[in-house]
Scaffold this motif. Structure first.
Motif, short mmCIF file in Angstrom:
data_model
loop_
_atom_site.label_atom_id
_atom_site.label_comp_id
_atom_site.label_asym_id
_atom_site.label_seq_id
_atom_site.Cartn_x
_atom_site.Cartn_y
_atom_site.Cartn_z
N UNK A 1 34.34 27.42 37.83
CA UNK A 1 34.89 26.72 36.69
C UNK A 1 36.22 26.04 37.04
N UNK A 2 36.27 25.49 38.25
CA UNK A 2 37.53 24.93 38.75
C UNK A 2 38.04 23.77 37.92
N UNK A 3 37.15 22.93 37.40
CA UNK A 3 37.61 21.79 36.58
C UNK A 3 38.30 22.28 35.31
N UNK A 4 37.75 23.31 34.68
CA UNK A 4 38.35 23.87 33.47
C UNK A 4 39.70 24.52 33.78
N UNK A 5 39.78 25.21 34.90
CA UNK A 5 41.03 25.86 35.28
C UNK A 5 42.08 24.82 35.62
N UNK A 6 41.72 23.76 36.33
CA UNK A 6 42.66 22.67 36.61
C UNK A 6 43.20 22.08 35.32
N UNK A 7 42.32 21.81 34.38
CA UNK A 7 42.75 21.23 33.10
C UNK A 7 43.71 22.16 32.37
N UNK A 8 43.46 23.46 32.42
CA UNK A 8 44.35 24.42 31.77
C UNK A 8 45.72 24.45 32.45
N UNK A 9 45.75 24.36 33.77
CA UNK A 9 47.03 24.35 34.49
C UNK A 9 47.82 23.09 34.13
N UNK A 10 47.16 21.96 34.07
CA UNK A 10 47.84 20.72 33.69
C UNK A 10 48.38 20.82 32.26
N UNK A 11 47.53 21.26 31.34
CA UNK A 11 47.88 21.27 29.91
C UNK A 11 48.89 22.35 29.55
N UNK A 12 48.69 23.56 30.06
CA UNK A 12 49.51 24.68 29.62
C UNK A 12 50.76 24.89 30.47
N UNK A 13 50.71 24.48 31.74
CA UNK A 13 51.84 24.74 32.63
C UNK A 13 52.53 23.48 33.13
N UNK A 14 51.91 22.33 32.91
CA UNK A 14 52.46 21.06 33.39
C UNK A 14 52.73 21.12 34.89
N UNK A 15 51.78 21.69 35.62
CA UNK A 15 51.87 21.81 37.08
C UNK A 15 50.71 21.07 37.72
N UNK A 16 50.92 20.63 38.93
CA UNK A 16 49.86 19.98 39.69
C UNK A 16 48.96 21.02 40.35
N UNK A 17 47.82 20.57 40.78
CA UNK A 17 46.84 21.43 41.45
C UNK A 17 46.25 20.66 42.63
N UNK A 18 46.16 21.31 43.76
CA UNK A 18 45.45 20.76 44.91
C UNK A 18 44.11 21.47 44.99
N UNK A 19 43.04 20.70 45.10
CA UNK A 19 41.69 21.27 45.17
C UNK A 19 41.23 21.19 46.62
N UNK A 20 40.94 22.36 47.19
CA UNK A 20 40.44 22.45 48.56
C UNK A 20 38.97 22.83 48.50
N UNK A 21 38.14 22.08 49.19
CA UNK A 21 36.72 22.41 49.25
C UNK A 21 36.53 23.49 50.31
N UNK A 22 35.80 24.54 49.93
CA UNK A 22 35.64 25.69 50.82
C UNK A 22 34.18 26.10 50.93
N UNK A 23 33.89 26.92 51.94
CA UNK A 23 32.56 27.49 52.12
C UNK A 23 32.77 28.95 52.49
N UNK A 24 32.10 29.84 51.79
CA UNK A 24 32.22 31.27 52.06
C UNK A 24 31.77 31.59 53.48
N UNK A 25 32.55 32.38 54.20
CA UNK A 25 32.22 32.72 55.57
C UNK A 25 30.97 33.56 55.70
N UNK A 26 30.75 34.46 54.77
CA UNK A 26 29.58 35.33 54.81
C UNK A 26 28.39 34.71 54.06
N UNK A 27 28.65 34.23 52.84
CA UNK A 27 27.56 33.72 52.01
C UNK A 27 27.18 32.28 52.34
N UNK A 28 28.13 31.51 52.85
CA UNK A 28 27.87 30.10 53.09
C UNK A 28 27.94 29.27 51.81
#
Length: 90
Positions: A1-28
């Protein structure tokens, strides 16, 4: 739910967010890692917002020694900084 969490950080904290694309080492499994810098006073607001959106969210909190840039050592509003810069250049 990263998009929702980003929106909450922008709206409630007025902070920026960097989104890093990741892949789980075990699960892939592909996912997003959100990186945001905020003050100790803002942490409880972040935790409440994130856990309301995603109660199973994995969150890492780490202290930092120094932060610089817009919103910390520079004005948050880039248009204010840009206006000052253009006035100085004449």
């Amino acid at each position: 739910k990263s998009d929702e969490i980003c929106a909450a950080i922008f709206a409630q904290l007025d902070r920026g967010v960097t989104v890093l694309e990741a892949r789980g080492g075990l699960s892939g499994k592909r996912s997003s890692v959100l990186l945001s810098v905020l003050s100790k006073r803002e942490l409880p607001v972040l935790e409440e917002a994130v856990h309301t959106i995603d109660p199973q969210c994995f969150m890492v909190v780490s202290p930092v020694a120094q932060v610089s840039g817009r919103g910390f050592s520079l004005d948050k509003r880039p248009e204010v900084r840009g206006a000052a810069d253009s006035n100085e250049q004449g």
